[in-house]
Design a protein around this motif. Sequence first.
Motif, PDB file in Angstrom:
ATOM      1  N   LEU A  54     -32.626 -14.734 -20.512  1.00  0.00           N
ATOM      2  CA  LEU A  54     -34.075 -14.764 -20.408  1.00  0.00           C
ATOM      3  C   LEU A  54     -34.494 -16.221 -20.333  1.00  0.00           C
ATOM      4  O   LEU A  54     -34.075 -17.026 -21.165  1.00  0.00           O
ATOM      5  CB  LEU A  54     -34.717 -14.096 -21.627  1.00  0.00           C
ATOM      6  CG  LEU A  54     -36.242 -14.111 -21.687  1.00  0.00           C
ATOM      7  CD1 LEU A  54     -36.833 -13.237 -20.580  1.00  0.00           C
ATOM      8  CD2 LEU A  54     -36.720 -13.638 -23.056  1.00  0.00           C
ATOM      9  N   GLU A  55     -35.294 -16.557 -19.327  1.00  0.00           N
ATOM     10  CA  GLU A  55     -35.818 -17.919 -19.198  1.00  0.00           C
ATOM     11  C   GLU A  55     -37.325 -17.887 -19.363  1.00  0.00           C
ATOM     12  O   GLU A  55     -38.021 -17.085 -18.731  1.00  0.00           O
ATOM     13  CB  GLU A  55     -35.460 -18.504 -17.832  1.00  0.00           C
ATOM     14  CG  GLU A  55     -34.002 -18.806 -17.693  1.00  0.00           C
ATOM     15  CD  GLU A  55     -33.670 -19.510 -16.391  1.00  0.00           C
ATOM     16  OE1 GLU A  55     -34.576 -19.710 -15.554  1.00  0.00           O
ATOM     17  OE2 GLU A  55     -32.498 -19.867 -16.214  1.00  0.00           O
ATOM     18  N   LEU A  56     -37.806 -18.776 -20.214  1.00  0.00           N
ATOM     19  CA  LEU A  56     -39.230 -18.893 -20.529  1.00  0.00           C
ATOM     20  C   LEU A  56     -39.633 -20.350 -20.546  1.00  0.00           C
ATOM     21  O   LEU A  56     -38.790 -21.232 -20.676  1.00  0.00           O
ATOM     22  CB  LEU A  56     -39.503 -18.326 -21.928  1.00  0.00           C
ATOM     23  CG  LEU A  56     -39.190 -16.880 -22.180  1.00  0.00           C
ATOM     24  CD1 LEU A  56     -39.027 -16.636 -23.664  1.00  0.00           C
ATOM     25  CD2 LEU A  56     -40.303 -16.029 -21.633  1.00  0.00           C
ATOM     26  N   ALA A 101     -41.837 -14.159 -17.246  1.00  0.00           N
ATOM     27  CA  ALA A 101     -40.517 -14.685 -17.591  1.00  0.00           C
ATOM     28  C   ALA A 101     -39.586 -14.493 -16.398  1.00  0.00           C
ATOM     29  O   ALA A 101     -39.962 -13.909 -15.384  1.00  0.00           O
ATOM     30  CB  ALA A 101     -39.968 -13.972 -18.822  1.00  0.00           C
ATOM     31  N   VAL A 102     -38.371 -14.988 -16.554  1.00  0.00           N
ATOM     32  CA  VAL A 102     -37.337 -14.845 -15.531  1.00  0.00           C
ATOM     33  C   VAL A 102     -36.103 -14.270 -16.215  1.00  0.00           C
ATOM     34  O   VAL A 102     -35.731 -14.710 -17.300  1.00  0.00           O
ATOM     35  CB  VAL A 102     -37.007 -16.210 -14.882  1.00  0.00           C
ATOM     36  CG1 VAL A 102     -35.834 -16.095 -13.935  1.00  0.00           C
ATOM     37  CG2 VAL A 102     -38.225 -16.769 -14.164  1.00  0.00           C
ATOM     38  N   LEU A 103     -35.499 -13.274 -15.579  1.00  0.00           N
ATOM     39  CA  LEU A 103     -34.221 -12.736 -16.042  1.00  0.00           C
ATOM     40  C   LEU A 103     -33.146 -13.151 -15.065  1.00  0.00           C
ATOM     41  O   LEU A 103     -33.356 -13.103 -13.846  1.00  0.00           O
ATOM     42  CB  LEU A 103     -34.256 -11.205 -16.097  1.00  0.00           C
ATOM     43  CG  LEU A 103     -34.951 -10.563 -17.274  1.00  0.00           C
ATOM     44  CD1 LEU A 103     -34.861  -9.044 -17.165  1.00  0.00           C
ATOM     45  CD2 LEU A 103     -34.359 -11.018 -18.590  1.00  0.00           C
ATOM     46  N   ARG A 104     -32.016 -13.556 -15.587  1.00  0.00           N
ATOM     47  CA  ARG A 104     -30.881 -13.928 -14.743  1.00  0.00           C
ATOM     48  C   ARG A 104     -29.654 -13.120 -15.150  1.00  0.00           C
ATOM     49  O   ARG A 104     -29.340 -13.008 -16.323  1.00  0.00           O
ATOM     50  CB  ARG A 104     -30.571 -15.409 -14.855  1.00  0.00           C
ATOM     51  CG  ARG A 104     -31.663 -16.301 -14.321  1.00  0.00           C
ATOM     52  CD  ARG A 104     -31.202 -17.744 -14.238  1.00  0.00           C
ATOM     53  NE  ARG A 104     -32.277 -18.629 -13.904  1.00  0.00           N
ATOM     54  CZ  ARG A 104     -32.712 -18.869 -12.674  1.00  0.00           C
ATOM     55  NH1 ARG A 104     -32.151 -18.269 -11.660  1.00  0.00           N
ATOM     56  NH2 ARG A 104     -33.711 -19.707 -12.460  1.00  0.00           N
ATOM     57  N   HIS A 105     -29.009 -12.593 -14.137  1.00  0.00           N
ATOM     58  CA  HIS A 105     -27.707 -11.956 -14.295  1.00  0.00           C
ATOM     59  C   HIS A 105     -27.076 -11.890 -12.903  1.00  0.00           C
ATOM     60  O   HIS A 105     -27.115 -10.864 -12.225  1.00  0.00           O
ATOM     61  CB  HIS A 105     -27.797 -10.559 -14.898  1.00  0.00           C
ATOM     62  CG  HIS A 105     -26.434  -9.962 -15.088  1.00  0.00           C
ATOM     63  ND1 HIS A 105     -25.660 -10.249 -16.184  1.00  0.00           N
ATOM     64  CD2 HIS A 105     -25.674  -9.170 -14.302  1.00  0.00           C
ATOM     65  CE1 HIS A 105     -24.505  -9.623 -16.060  1.00  0.00           C
ATOM     66  NE2 HIS A 105     -24.481  -8.964 -14.927  1.00  0.00           N
ATOM     67  N   GLY A 106     -26.594 -13.025 -12.463  1.00  0.00           N
ATOM     68  CA  GLY A 106     -26.031 -13.105 -11.124  1.00  0.00           C
ATOM     69  C   GLY A 106     -27.101 -13.265 -10.055  1.00  0.00           C
ATOM     70  O   GLY A 106     -26.837 -13.710  -8.958  1.00  0.00           O
ATOM     71  N   ARG A 107     -28.303 -12.888 -10.360  1.00  0.00           N
ATOM     72  CA  ARG A 107     -29.455 -13.088  -9.476  1.00  0.00           C
ATOM     73  C   ARG A 107     -30.661 -13.412 -10.339  1.00  0.00           C
ATOM     74  O   ARG A 107     -30.640 -13.184 -11.549  1.00  0.00           O
ATOM     75  CB  ARG A 107     -29.711 -11.859  -8.599  1.00  0.00           C
ATOM     76  CG  ARG A 107     -30.101 -10.626  -9.364  1.00  0.00           C
ATOM     77  CD  ARG A 107     -30.207  -9.407  -8.430  1.00  0.00           C
ATOM     78  NE  ARG A 107     -30.535  -8.217  -9.189  1.00  0.00           N
ATOM     79  CZ  ARG A 107     -31.764  -7.764  -9.370  1.00  0.00           C
ATOM     80  NH1 ARG A 107     -32.798  -8.394  -8.847  1.00  0.00           N
ATOM     81  NH2 ARG A 107     -31.979  -6.676 -10.065  1.00  0.00           N
ATOM     82  N   THR A 108     -31.684 -13.917  -9.713  1.00  0.00           N
ATOM     83  CA  THR A 108     -32.897 -14.291 -10.432  1.00  0.00           C
ATOM     84  C   THR A 108     -33.959 -13.234 -10.197  1.00  0.00           C
ATOM     85  O   THR A 108     -34.214 -12.849  -9.059  1.00  0.00           O
ATOM     86  CB  THR A 108     -33.402 -15.662  -9.935  1.00  0.00           C
ATOM     87  OG1 THR A 108     -32.371 -16.620 -10.172  1.00  0.00           O
ATOM     88  CG2 THR A 108     -34.660 -16.079 -10.660  1.00  0.00           C
TER      89      THR A 108
END
Length: 177
Positions: A54-56, A101-108
């Motif tokens: 999780l990116e904030l 927010a942004v979620l990352r798991h191999g893709r954005t």
Amino acid sequence: MDWGSLSFGFTLVLGQIARWLYRGQRPNALARVLNRGVAAVFARGVAPNYLVTLELTGRCSGRRISLPLVMTVRERERYLVSHLGADVAWVQNVKAAAGRAVLRHGRTEHVRLEELAIEKRAPVLKAHLRRTPGARPHIPVDKAAPLEEFEAIAARIPVFRVLCAGETIVHETVGRR
């Protein structure tokens, strides 16, 4: 050798370590270093798909903050749970950013996090506890406990529904036509 008691003892030790890493609901220096490394791995997509980064944006610093979380999927809906409670920084940052927010798991994936109503949290908390062994030292309910026990603690543990950035939820109105 009794493998059951050995397993139980190992679980107790891991629980004590987890509580020590997050004493006072804040990660200590070692936990911060571990979180950075784990977040980088989760963001690359090498781990199972329910392990995400999780990116904030920090509400005070304005810096980009990344942290590893376990996503719980229940009835085709995705959720993020703060098993450390409502006073942790990432929950405050989500609220300050209006859920963006942004979620990352191999893709954005740009997402919006919507806090779930207290009365709807119990089934998600139960599913989360089954999925996330690391949450067990922080949530005072056994993973096999009845739903009523999860309802009793639901107000203390924020749960966020993960929506696509442009997605909106139509709330039902009761008693109106």
